[in-house]
Design a protein around this motif. Structure first.
Motif, PDB file in Angstrom:
ATOM      1  N   ARG A  63       0.828  -1.205   0.000  1.00  0.00           N
ATOM      2  CA  ARG A  63       0.000   0.000   0.000  1.00  0.00           C
ATOM      3  C   ARG A  63       0.866   1.259   0.000  1.00  0.00           C
ATOM      4  NH1 ARG A  63      -5.742  -0.557   2.393  1.00  0.00           N
ATOM      5  NH2 ARG A  63      -6.215  -2.724   1.907  1.00  0.00           N
ATOM      6  N   SER A  64       1.964   1.210   0.729  1.00  0.00           N
ATOM      7  CA  SER A  64       2.863   2.357   0.774  1.00  0.00           C
ATOM      8  C   SER A  64       3.492   2.621  -0.587  1.00  0.00           C
ATOM      9  CB  SER A  64       3.954   2.123   1.820  1.00  0.00           C
ATOM     10  OG  SER A  64       4.852   3.206   1.875  1.00  0.00           O
ATOM     11  N   GLY A 119     -13.325   8.338  16.754  1.00  0.00           N
ATOM     12  CA  GLY A 119     -13.555   8.715  15.358  1.00  0.00           C
ATOM     13  C   GLY A 119     -12.756   7.897  14.366  1.00  0.00           C
ATOM     14  N   LEU A 120     -12.453   6.654  14.705  1.00  0.00           N
ATOM     15  CA  LEU A 120     -11.607   5.814  13.857  1.00  0.00           C
ATOM     16  C   LEU A 120     -12.387   4.906  12.915  1.00  0.00           C
ATOM     17  CD1 LEU A 120      -8.974   4.746  16.543  1.00  0.00           C
ATOM     18  CD2 LEU A 120      -8.797   6.590  14.864  1.00  0.00           C
ATOM     19  N   GLU A 121     -13.711   4.875  13.060  1.00  0.00           N
ATOM     20  CA  GLU A 121     -14.513   3.997  12.214  1.00  0.00           C
ATOM     21  C   GLU A 121     -14.331   4.353  10.732  1.00  0.00           C
ATOM     22  OE1 GLU A 121     -15.487   5.517  14.889  1.00  0.00           O
ATOM     23  OE2 GLU A 121     -16.421   4.078  16.244  1.00  0.00           O
ATOM     24  N   GLY A 122     -14.145   3.319   9.918  1.00  0.00           N
ATOM     25  CA  GLY A 122     -14.015   3.500   8.482  1.00  0.00           C
ATOM     26  C   GLY A 122     -12.706   4.096   8.017  1.00  0.00           C
ATOM     27  N   THR A 123     -11.667   4.096   8.883  1.00  0.00           N
ATOM     28  CA  THR A 123     -10.394   4.756   8.531  1.00  0.00           C
ATOM     29  C   THR A 123      -9.205   3.808   8.455  1.00  0.00           C
ATOM     30  OG1 THR A 123      -9.727   5.277  10.811  1.00  0.00           O
ATOM     31  CG2 THR A 123     -11.227   6.829   9.718  1.00  0.00           C
ATOM     32  N   MET A 124      -9.381   2.542   8.800  1.00  0.00           N
ATOM     33  CA  MET A 124      -8.238   1.641   8.933  1.00  0.00           C
ATOM     34  C   MET A 124      -7.929   0.865   7.646  1.00  0.00           C
ATOM     35  SD  MET A 124      -6.933   1.957  11.903  1.00  0.00           S
ATOM     36  CE  MET A 124      -7.476   3.338  12.927  1.00  0.00           C
ATOM     37  N   ASP A 125      -6.647   0.808   7.320  1.00  0.00           N
ATOM     38  CA  ASP A 125      -6.199  -0.059   6.227  1.00  0.00           C
ATOM     39  C   ASP A 125      -6.176  -1.515   6.677  1.00  0.00           C
ATOM     40  OD1 ASP A 125      -5.101   1.813   3.906  1.00  0.00           O
ATOM     41  OD2 ASP A 125      -4.534   2.727   5.827  1.00  0.00           O
ATOM     42  N   LEU A 126      -5.732  -1.728   7.921  1.00  0.00           N
ATOM     43  CA  LEU A 126      -5.657  -3.086   8.460  1.00  0.00           C
ATOM     44  C   LEU A 126      -6.172  -3.118   9.887  1.00  0.00           C
ATOM     45  CD1 LEU A 126      -2.041  -4.349   7.515  1.00  0.00           C
ATOM     46  CD2 LEU A 126      -4.108  -4.433   6.119  1.00  0.00           C
ATOM     47  N   VAL A 127      -6.824  -4.223  10.226  1.00  0.00           N
ATOM     48  CA  VAL A 127      -7.066  -4.599  11.623  1.00  0.00           C
ATOM     49  C   VAL A 127      -6.425  -5.960  11.799  1.00  0.00           C
ATOM     50  CG1 VAL A 127      -8.766  -5.236  13.364  1.00  0.00           C
ATOM     51  CG2 VAL A 127      -9.214  -3.291  11.843  1.00  0.00           C
ATOM     52  N   VAL A 128      -5.548  -6.101  12.783  1.00  0.00           N
ATOM     53  CA  VAL A 128      -4.815  -7.358  12.964  1.00  0.00           C
ATOM     54  C   VAL A 128      -4.952  -7.842  14.400  1.00  0.00           C
ATOM     55  CG1 VAL A 128      -3.184  -6.624  11.182  1.00  0.00           C
ATOM     56  CG2 VAL A 128      -2.584  -6.317  13.569  1.00  0.00           C
ATOM     57  N   PRO A 133       7.369   3.493   7.516  1.00  0.00           N
ATOM     58  CA  PRO A 133       7.358   4.810   8.179  1.00  0.00           C
ATOM     59  C   PRO A 133       6.040   5.567   8.069  1.00  0.00           C
ATOM     60  CG  PRO A 133       9.408   4.485   6.977  1.00  0.00           C
ATOM     61  CD  PRO A 133       8.517   3.347   6.598  1.00  0.00           C
ATOM     62  N   SER A 134       5.199   5.249   7.083  1.00  0.00           N
ATOM     63  CA  SER A 134       3.938   5.970   6.925  1.00  0.00           C
ATOM     64  C   SER A 134       2.816   5.388   7.770  1.00  0.00           C
ATOM     65  CB  SER A 134       3.504   5.963   5.453  1.00  0.00           C
ATOM     66  OG  SER A 134       3.365   4.636   4.972  1.00  0.00           O
ATOM     67  N   ARG A 152       0.641   8.802   1.499  1.00  0.00           N
ATOM     68  CA  ARG A 152      -0.560   8.594   2.300  1.00  0.00           C
ATOM     69  C   ARG A 152      -0.237   7.936   3.632  1.00  0.00           C
ATOM     70  NH1 ARG A 152      -4.674   4.790   3.041  1.00  0.00           N
ATOM     71  NH2 ARG A 152      -3.814   3.269   1.571  1.00  0.00           N
ATOM     72  N   GLU A 153      -0.862   8.431   4.703  1.00  0.00           N
ATOM     73  CA  GLU A 153      -0.746   7.772   6.006  1.00  0.00           C
ATOM     74  C   GLU A 153      -1.518   6.466   5.980  1.00  0.00           C
ATOM     75  OE1 GLU A 153      -1.038   9.693  10.167  1.00  0.00           O
ATOM     76  OE2 GLU A 153      -3.048   8.870   9.790  1.00  0.00           O
ATOM     77  N   LEU A 154      -0.891   5.412   6.457  1.00  0.00           N
ATOM     78  CA  LEU A 154      -1.532   4.111   6.568  1.00  0.00           C
ATOM     79  C   LEU A 154      -1.922   3.889   8.020  1.00  0.00           C
ATOM     80  CD1 LEU A 154       0.879   2.010   4.326  1.00  0.00           C
ATOM     81  CD2 LEU A 154      -1.334   2.979   3.683  1.00  0.00           C
ATOM     82  N   ARG A 155      -3.114   3.346   8.226  1.00  0.00           N
ATOM     83  CA  ARG A 155      -3.627   3.177   9.586  1.00  0.00           C
ATOM     84  C   ARG A 155      -3.906   1.712   9.885  1.00  0.00           C
ATOM     85  NH1 ARG A 155      -7.643   7.919  11.591  1.00  0.00           N
ATOM     86  NH2 ARG A 155      -6.110   9.604  11.584  1.00  0.00           N
ATOM     87  N   MET A 156      -3.602   1.335  11.114  1.00  0.00           N
ATOM     88  CA  MET A 156      -3.735  -0.063  11.511  1.00  0.00           C
ATOM     89  C   MET A 156      -4.122  -0.161  12.978  1.00  0.00           C
ATOM     90  SD  MET A 156      -0.607  -2.793  11.686  1.00  0.00           S
ATOM     91  CE  MET A 156      -0.355  -3.380  13.355  1.00  0.00           C
ATOM     92  N   ILE A 157      -4.956  -1.150  13.301  1.00  0.00           N
ATOM     93  CA  ILE A 157      -5.272  -1.486  14.684  1.00  0.00           C
ATOM     94  C   ILE A 157      -4.632  -2.826  15.011  1.00  0.00           C
ATOM     95  CG2 ILE A 157      -7.102  -2.145  16.304  1.00  0.00           C
ATOM     96  CD1 ILE A 157      -8.963  -0.239  14.783  1.00  0.00           C
TER      97      ILE A 157
END
Length: 244
Positions: free
Chosen positions: A64-65, A139-148, A94-95, A71-76
């Motif tokens: 994705r990077s 406010g994180l709903e619908g913003t994550m690239d990955l949930v692990v 790093p992103s 683009r900032e990548l987001r993960m939980i």
């Protein structure tokens, strides 16, 4: 699923040297995908098989990077334990900005210590609560690239009958997956999609012999458009990758 296989997989951190959980806890630290992490009492010591999940997380984030370098990548990292998955993701890409969450006081303390030790305080946030309730109101709903997640997946009766030794140094919550080993799987499949953006992925580890059960749960859930499995060196499926 063979109980002896599950026990061997769950109870050995590494096949080389004295790498048992007890020895690693005594040493106070452990390498996970080349990153030296603090380990501690009442927190699961990261296992070698979880590196399969870690490598897949890094591969997806790096792809994705490469597609969108700015683009900032987001993960939980849900049920983060020592914070190993969040930390290797932030160090490796790093992103990435990661949210690590756990219900356990000990896990939250240790994750915060590892995040600070690795200088990741500005990119790895640590929260406490019962699964996704830990992130409610952010406010994180619908913003994550990955949930692990590396969820507990040993059936309660197996843990009590043949694998009780696992509980000598590590918490029951890290292993006990309920009557059939799927209690957290079910919740994860139900709750994670709300946090994923379109095209996002849910990844989680599961036990030997559980692939068909995971497939059935995912198909029944109907919230994911794709599912594939990642196998270990012996060809046994160990990680599920579900696309939204």
């Amino acid at each position: 699923m063979k109980d002896d296989q599950m026990g061997e997989s769950a109870s050995s951190a590494n096949s080389a040297g004295d790498q048992t959980p007890a020895a690693l806890l005594a040493a106070g630290h452990h390498s996970f995908l080349g990153v030296d992490l603090l380990v501690g009492e009442d927190v699961l010591v990261p296992r070698e098989e979880t590196e399969i999940l870690g490598r897949e997380v890094l591969a997806l984030l790096r792809a994705r990077s490469a597609e969108a370098p700015e683009r900032e990548l987001r993960m939980i990292d849900m049920g983060c334990g020592a914070g190993n998955l969040a930390c290797i993701a932030a160090l490796g890409v790093p992103s990435v900005r990661a949210w690590a969450a756990d219900i356990s006081d000990a896990c939250v303390r240790l994750t915060r210590a590892n995040v600070a030790r690795l200088g990741l305080e500005d990119r790895v946030m640590v929260a406490q609560g019962d699964l996704f309730a830990a992130l409610a109101g952010e406010g994180l709903e619908g913003t994550m690239d990955l949930v692990v997640m590396n969820p507990p997946y040993i059936p309660s009766h197996v843990l009590e009958a043949t694998l009780a030794g696992l509980l000598e140094h590590e918490p029951r919550a890290a292993f006990d997956g309920g009557p059939y080993g799927i209690t957290i799987f079910t919740r994860l499949l139900q709750e994670a999609p709300a946090f994923l953006k379109p095209g996002g992925h849910l990844l989680f580890e599961f036990g030997l012999g559980q692939a068909k059960m995971v497939q059935a749960l995912a198909e029944r859930n109907r919230r994911h458009s794709t599912i594939r499995f990642v196998a270990d060196a012996q060809g046994q499926p160990r990680v599920a990758v579900l696309g939204l």
